[in-house]
Motif scaffolding. Structure first.
Motif, PDB file in Angstrom:
ATOM      1  N   ASP A 196      -2.192 -19.278  -0.547  1.00 62.27           N
ATOM      2  CA  ASP A 196      -2.918 -18.158  -1.139  1.00 62.27           C
ATOM      3  C   ASP A 196      -2.496 -16.800  -0.591  1.00 62.27           C
ATOM      4  OD1 ASP A 196      -3.883 -18.641   1.383  1.00 62.27           O
ATOM      5  OD2 ASP A 196      -6.010 -18.438   0.867  1.00 62.27           O
ATOM      6  N   LEU A 197      -1.271 -16.705  -0.108  1.00 61.94           N
ATOM      7  CA  LEU A 197      -0.783 -15.427   0.403  1.00 61.94           C
ATOM      8  C   LEU A 197      -0.597 -14.425  -0.738  1.00 61.94           C
ATOM      9  CD1 LEU A 197       1.927 -16.726   2.875  1.00 61.94           C
ATOM     10  CD2 LEU A 197      -0.056 -15.354   3.526  1.00 61.94           C
ATOM     11  N   PRO A 198      -0.755 -13.121  -0.460  1.00 58.59           N
ATOM     12  CA  PRO A 198      -0.441 -12.107  -1.480  1.00 58.59           C
ATOM     13  C   PRO A 198       1.013 -12.248  -1.915  1.00 58.59           C
ATOM     14  CG  PRO A 198      -1.596 -11.126   0.390  1.00 58.59           C
ATOM     15  CD  PRO A 198      -1.254 -12.527   0.788  1.00 58.59           C
ATOM     16  N   SER A 199       1.319 -11.853  -3.141  1.00 53.42           N
ATOM     17  CA  SER A 199       2.655 -12.063  -3.695  1.00 53.42           C
ATOM     18  C   SER A 199       3.744 -11.432  -2.829  1.00 53.42           C
ATOM     19  CB  SER A 199       2.732 -11.492  -5.113  1.00 53.42           C
ATOM     20  OG  SER A 199       2.401 -10.109  -5.117  1.00 53.42           O
ATOM     21  N   ALA A 200       3.454 -10.292  -2.207  1.00 54.32           N
ATOM     22  CA  ALA A 200       4.463  -9.616  -1.395  1.00 54.32           C
ATOM     23  C   ALA A 200       4.854 -10.430  -0.172  1.00 54.32           C
ATOM     24  CB  ALA A 200       3.948  -8.248  -0.952  1.00 54.32           C
ATOM     25  N   ARG A 242       4.822 -13.924  -0.157  1.00 54.81           N
ATOM     26  CA  ARG A 242       5.237 -15.274  -0.508  1.00 54.81           C
ATOM     27  C   ARG A 242       6.747 -15.391  -0.341  1.00 54.81           C
ATOM     28  NH1 ARG A 242       1.523 -15.559  -5.942  1.00 54.81           N
ATOM     29  NH2 ARG A 242      -0.496 -15.516  -4.870  1.00 54.81           N
ATOM     30  N   VAL A 243       7.144 -16.346   0.454  1.00 59.65           N
ATOM     31  CA  VAL A 243       8.550 -16.477   0.815  1.00 59.65           C
ATOM     32  C   VAL A 243       9.077 -17.843   0.410  1.00 59.65           C
ATOM     33  CG1 VAL A 243      10.214 -16.473   2.718  1.00 59.65           C
ATOM     34  CG2 VAL A 243       8.233 -14.944   2.789  1.00 59.65           C
ATOM     35  N   SER A 249      -3.926 -12.461  10.080  1.00 57.69           N
ATOM     36  CA  SER A 249      -3.120 -13.341  10.931  1.00 57.69           C
ATOM     37  C   SER A 249      -2.022 -14.025  10.123  1.00 57.69           C
ATOM     38  CB  SER A 249      -4.011 -14.396  11.600  1.00 57.69           C
ATOM     39  OG  SER A 249      -4.950 -13.796  12.455  1.00 57.69           O
ATOM     40  N   GLN A 250      -2.370 -14.450   8.910  1.00 55.00           N
ATOM     41  CA  GLN A 250      -1.382 -15.122   8.068  1.00 55.00           C
ATOM     42  C   GLN A 250      -0.228 -14.194   7.725  1.00 55.00           C
ATOM     43  OE1 GLN A 250      -3.768 -16.453   4.764  1.00 55.00           O
ATOM     44  NE2 GLN A 250      -4.252 -18.410   5.710  1.00 55.00           N
ATOM     45  N   VAL A 261       9.627 -15.044   8.754  1.00 61.07           N
ATOM     46  CA  VAL A 261      10.694 -14.669   7.824  1.00 61.07           C
ATOM     47  C   VAL A 261      11.812 -13.935   8.565  1.00 61.07           C
ATOM     48  CG1 VAL A 261       9.871 -12.378   7.092  1.00 61.07           C
ATOM     49  CG2 VAL A 261      11.105 -13.814   5.477  1.00 61.07           C
ATOM     50  N   GLY A 262      11.469 -13.233   9.631  1.00 53.21           N
ATOM     51  CA  GLY A 262      12.505 -12.566  10.402  1.00 53.21           C
ATOM     52  C   GLY A 262      13.469 -13.532  11.056  1.00 53.21           C
TER      53      GLY A 262
END
Length: 303
Positions: free
Chosen positions: A6-10, A12-13, A76-77, A85-86
């Motif tokens: 349920d992460l915001p679209s920005a 989502r990886v 936190s998520q 991602v880094g």
């Protein structure tokens, strides 16, 4: 560690694509070894926030300009995704997300309760925030998962430089000595504040990670405090109630070692390896085996 759905679209990886695209941090690095372990990231991440909150400029910036106090899970998520991602994400995706974080930070400015101006993009604050995360994750892994040699610690810091530079960090850590020198420069600014306790109360309340047993949240909070040098604990007035117990140590070391062995195709480390043409379990293999695979891969590329 599987990312939430349920992460915001920005945030989502897709760690599986584009196929062949490398990560900012190379596979086989100490960063891959540390960042695949959620226990090290949890303990080190909380310790990093405590180090940061000791300085009123960062504490005010986070508390006044973020939603952590009302939505600790979401905050936190998103912080966790940016960290992962880094290390594991495709370079293009990592640059996009880090760029978004930097754009948000450009808007963060204000005054501390004592009237001192601050801005999130102050080079001194950027350097410190990066340093606390880098040191916190590594030291948590060293203490609660597996000892890390001096040579591997130096390698860990070296391999994290590319990510730190993207955040605007001017002086990335190259050693533990760099971290403690930075700490000593900032130490006169450190102070106790009710927000420090409020933050720890959130960690111990299960709000930040409701699926984890409450007893482990308390252990995690005490473990994070244990990463602070004694003089910092004393300055922040984090007393004996935050002392790490023998039960805490045993439970967290067991969890840390189990987490280090846990693997699945949903984990960023697995998906990143497959994206780059490596075995999915690459991050869990011995250093010698990893080097064999990388050498073979380099040989195929030259053939």
């Amino acid at each position: 560690m599987k990312l939430p759905d349920d992460l915001p679209s920005a945030y989502r990886v897709d760690f599986t694509a584009p196929v062949g695209e490398p990560s900012l941090v190379p596979p086989g690095s100490m960063q891959w070894r540390v960042f695949k372990n959620p226990i090290a990231l949890a303990i080190g991440g909380v310790a990093a926030v405590l180090f940061e909150f000791a300085d009123a400029r960062i504490r005010s910036g986070v508390w006044d300009h973020s939603i952590y106090k009302v939505d600790p899970i979401g905050r936190s998520q998103r912080t966790g995704v940016a960290a992962l991602v880094g290390v594991f994400g495709p370079q293009s995706t990592a640059r996009r997300i880090i760029g978004g974080v930097n754009r948000m930070h450009r808007k963060v400015a204000g005054e501390t309760p004592k009237g001192e101006a601050y801005r999130a993009l102050d080079p001194e604050l950027l350097d410190w925030v990066s340093a606390t995360a880098g040191y916190g994750f590594l030291e948590a892994y060293h203490r609660f998962v597996s000892p890390v040699s001096a040579a591997d610690r130096a390698s860990y810091y070296r391999d994290g430089e590319a990510v730190a530079r993207l955040y605007g960090v001017e002086h990335p850590l190259t050693s533990d000595a760099d971290f403690f020198a930075m700490l000593d420069r900032l130490y006169p600014r450190f102070e106790a504040h009710p927000i420090n306790r409020e933050f720890l109360d959130i960690i111990m309340s299960r709000k930040a990670a409701p699926t984890v047993p409450k007893v482990l949240h308390r252990s995690l909070a005490r473990a994070s405090v244990s990463l602070l040098p004694q003089k910092v604990r004393e300055r922040m007035e984090l007393g004996p109630e935050f002392d790490l117990t023998m039960g805490d140590r045993l439970a967290l070391r067991l969890m840390g070692k189990l987490a280090d062995k846990a693997r699945s195709k949903d984990m960023p480390a697995w998906q990143a390896a497959e994206r780059m043409g490596l075995p999915g379990n690459f991050a869990w293999l011995s250093s010698a085996r990893q080097e064999q695979i990388l050498s073979a891969t380099r040989g195929e590329a030259l053939a």
